[in-house]
Design a protein around this motif. Structure first.
Motif, PDB file in Angstrom:
ATOM      1  N   ALA A 234      11.310 -10.522 -13.415  1.00 18.62           N
ATOM      2  CA  ALA A 234      12.112  -9.529 -12.700  1.00 18.62           C
ATOM      3  C   ALA A 234      11.224  -8.349 -12.317  1.00 18.62           C
ATOM      4  CB  ALA A 234      13.273  -9.041 -13.557  1.00 18.62           C
ATOM      5  N   VAL A 235      11.637  -7.674 -11.254  1.00 24.70           N
ATOM      6  CA  VAL A 235      11.022  -6.405 -10.861  1.00 24.70           C
ATOM      7  C   VAL A 235      12.132  -5.373 -10.826  1.00 24.70           C
ATOM      8  CG1 VAL A 235       9.704  -5.169  -9.092  1.00 24.70           C
ATOM      9  CG2 VAL A 235       9.281  -7.617  -9.482  1.00 24.70           C
ATOM     10  N   VAL A 236      11.901  -4.248 -11.501  1.00 29.59           N
ATOM     11  CA  VAL A 236      12.956  -3.256 -11.685  1.00 29.59           C
ATOM     12  C   VAL A 236      12.495  -1.895 -11.167  1.00 29.59           C
ATOM     13  CG1 VAL A 236      14.416  -2.061 -13.366  1.00 29.59           C
ATOM     14  CG2 VAL A 236      13.785  -4.456 -13.733  1.00 29.59           C
ATOM     15  N   ARG A 237      13.298  -1.316 -10.287  1.00 29.64           N
ATOM     16  CA  ARG A 237      13.010   0.028  -9.771  1.00 29.64           C
ATOM     17  C   ARG A 237      13.841   1.047 -10.560  1.00 29.64           C
ATOM     18  NH1 ARG A 237      12.446  -0.127  -3.778  1.00 29.64           N
ATOM     19  NH2 ARG A 237      10.489  -1.026  -4.559  1.00 29.64           N
TER      20      ARG A 237
ATOM     21  N   ASP B 213       7.389   0.619 -10.148  1.00 29.61           N
ATOM     22  CA  ASP B 213       8.368  -0.403 -10.535  1.00 29.61           C
ATOM     23  C   ASP B 213       7.900  -1.123 -11.800  1.00 29.61           C
ATOM     24  OD1 ASP B 213       9.804   0.276  -8.298  1.00 29.61           O
ATOM     25  OD2 ASP B 213       9.236  -1.492  -7.131  1.00 29.61           O
TER      26      ASP B 213
ATOM     27  N   ALA C  10      14.369  -4.465 -18.522  1.00 27.62           N
ATOM     28  CA  ALA C  10      14.664  -5.372 -17.413  1.00 27.62           C
ATOM     29  C   ALA C  10      16.013  -5.055 -16.775  1.00 27.62           C
ATOM     30  CB  ALA C  10      14.643  -6.822 -17.896  1.00 27.62           C
ATOM     31  N   PHE C  11      16.870  -4.331 -17.503  1.00 25.56           N
ATOM     32  CA  PHE C  11      18.185  -3.972 -16.980  1.00 25.56           C
ATOM     33  C   PHE C  11      18.332  -2.451 -16.885  1.00 25.56           C
ATOM     34  CE2 PHE C  11      18.451  -8.062 -19.090  1.00 25.56           C
ATOM     35  CZ  PHE C  11      19.048  -8.846 -18.117  1.00 25.56           C
TER      36      PHE C  11
ATOM     37  N   GLN D  93      17.339  -0.766 -10.781  1.00 22.99           N
ATOM     38  CA  GLN D  93      17.740  -1.649  -9.684  1.00 22.99           C
ATOM     39  C   GLN D  93      16.751  -2.801  -9.550  1.00 22.99           C
ATOM     40  OE1 GLN D  93      17.546   0.312  -5.908  1.00 22.99           O
ATOM     41  NE2 GLN D  93      17.953  -1.540  -4.712  1.00 22.99           N
ATOM     42  N   ARG D  94      17.263  -4.008  -9.461  1.00 21.26           N
ATOM     43  CA  ARG D  94      16.409  -5.179  -9.261  1.00 21.26           C
ATOM     44  C   ARG D  94      15.951  -5.246  -7.807  1.00 21.26           C
ATOM     45  NH1 ARG D  94      16.830  -9.419 -13.072  1.00 21.26           N
ATOM     46  NH2 ARG D  94      17.087  -8.429 -15.109  1.00 21.26           N
ATOM     47  N   VAL D  95      14.668  -5.502  -7.616  1.00 19.89           N
ATOM     48  CA  VAL D  95      14.109  -5.731  -6.288  1.00 19.89           C
ATOM     49  C   VAL D  95      13.248  -6.983  -6.358  1.00 19.89           C
ATOM     50  CG1 VAL D  95      14.131  -3.279  -5.668  1.00 19.89           C
ATOM     51  CG2 VAL D  95      12.090  -4.270  -6.725  1.00 19.89           C
ATOM     52  N   SER D  96      12.906  -7.517  -5.213  1.00 24.90           N
ATOM     53  CA  SER D  96      12.043  -8.695  -5.197  1.00 24.90           C
ATOM     54  C   SER D  96      10.594  -8.280  -5.400  1.00 24.90           C
ATOM     55  CB  SER D  96      12.187  -9.435  -3.869  1.00 24.90           C
ATOM     56  OG  SER D  96      11.626  -8.673  -2.816  1.00 24.90           O
TER      57      SER D  96
ATOM     58  N   MET E 142      11.448 -12.498 -21.065  1.00 27.25           N
ATOM     59  CA  MET E 142      11.229 -11.086 -20.761  1.00 27.25           C
ATOM     60  C   MET E 142      10.567 -10.319 -21.904  1.00 27.25           C
ATOM     61  SD  MET E 142      14.804 -10.170 -18.775  1.00 27.25           S
ATOM     62  CE  MET E 142      15.292 -11.053 -17.292  1.00 27.25           C
TER      63      MET E 142
END
Length: 346
Positions: free
Chosen positions: A342-345, A300, A285-286, A289-292, A308
């Protein structure tokens, strides 16, 4: 990208996953008028099994994290222990050299320099030697300082190694407890499933797979992943790797290539793209990069639930691919079927 709102089935699915442990009392065997135990209700069994699987997955992710910490600490501890051994060898050599110099000076006499100058037949030569001796004295003092500094560094490394060993022991205890919790939850879930007939168990599994397929296809014949491109070439490679594992079994703690847990599937898929992700869903989750959710693109990571403890990969069209739980296989799921944290790129 338009995200399909949760259907009634999806909301029920999410509620099932969020059932509290107190719901296990719902399966208590009730007596009939003749005193015989009542047959367990399939819906109650499913709700409790889903909850136990969710708890097992939480414990499994803790176990995965502890295992990674244990590997890291073991490596760091071994390195510090090697440094201590090398430092001790260096210190022993320095002390030996210092002792040799001290013994030589003692054998030379220790006579007062002024007296030696008065008795010398070559005062000028003696003065040259005296200056050399003074320089040697300064070098000897510097050597002594180096010995003391080496001793300080050695003591520091020993303290660090001791602390790492203590931390490693704590992590190993956590790992053992987490594994025990996983096994306890799985054992309880299996006991509940065993309260049903083999036919009923098969029906539950088939029904769950069918409902997941319906959520992912939204009633169509097949899953439509849309035309949105991945965020990068590596994301495209990770998506292709994940899709190649559709139908693979779920196994706690597994990172492939034949079976996976949820974070293990993400870890393996991105490794095929040349990227090393953290091992657990919480760490993943970390890991980028966080995106919506509205900005999500194929590749992603989608992290689910407030703690989580679950993760899937967005593959387009409001769909993720994930490894759900024991007994189920890697499959598609509507991204709205579970609460997104969360959404993570990457």
């Amino acid at each position: 990208m338009a995200i399909t709102p949760p259907s009634g089935t999806a909301r029920r699915f999410a509620r099932v996953l969020a059932v509290t442990a107190a719901a296990t009392t719902a399966l208590a065997m009730t007596a009939t008028a003749q005193g015989a135990p009542a047959k367990p209700d399939k819906k109650d069994v499913k709700a409790q099994v889903d909850q136990l699987y969710a708890e097992a997955e939480q414990a499994s992710e803790k176990s995965n994290a502890a295992e990674e910490d244990a590997k890291r600490l073991q490596t760091e501890t071994s390195s510090l222990q090697d440094q201590v051994a090398q430092g001790q060898d260096t210190l022993n050599r320095m002390r030996s050299d210092l002792a040799t110099v001290a013994a030589a000076e003692y054998r030379s006499g220790g006579m007062d320099p002024t007296v030696q100058l008065m008795l010398s037949s070559d005062p000028a030569g003696y003065l040259v030697k005296a200056r050399s001796l003074a320089e040697a004295g300064r070098q000897q003092a510097a050597s002594l300082h180096e010995v003391l500094e080496q001793q300080r560094r050695l003591d520091q490394r020993r303290t660090e190694a001791g602390a790492k060993l203590a931390e490693l022991e704590t992590v190993r205890d956590t790992l053992a407890r987490s594994k025990q919790q996983v096994q306890q939850r799985l054992k309880s879930a299996q006991a509940l499933l065993n309260s049903l007939s083999a036919a009923e168990r098969s029906q539950l599994l088939a029904q769950d797979a069918r409902e997941a397929h319906e959520r992912a296809t939204r009633g169509a014949d097949r899953v439509d992943l849309g035309t949105q491109p991945p965020a990068s070439d590596r994301a495209a490679a990770a998506v292709a790797a994940a899709l190649s594992k559709l139908g693979s079994p779920y196994v706690y703690g597994s990172t492939g290539p034949g079976s996976f847990d949820c974070s293990g599937l993400m870890y393996w898929s991105w490794r095929q793209a040349g990227v090393s992700l953290p091992r657990t869903s919480q760490a993943q989750a970390f890991g980028g990069q966080r995106v919506s959710l509205a900005e999500a693109r194929p590749g992603d990571l989608v992290i689910f639930f407030h703690d989580m403890h679950h993760v899937g990969m967005y593959v387009g069209g409001g769909t993720v691919i994930h490894a759900p739980y024991p007994g189920a296989r890697v499959r598609y799921e509507n991204v709205s079927a579970m609460p997104v944290a969360a959404v993570v790129r990457v």
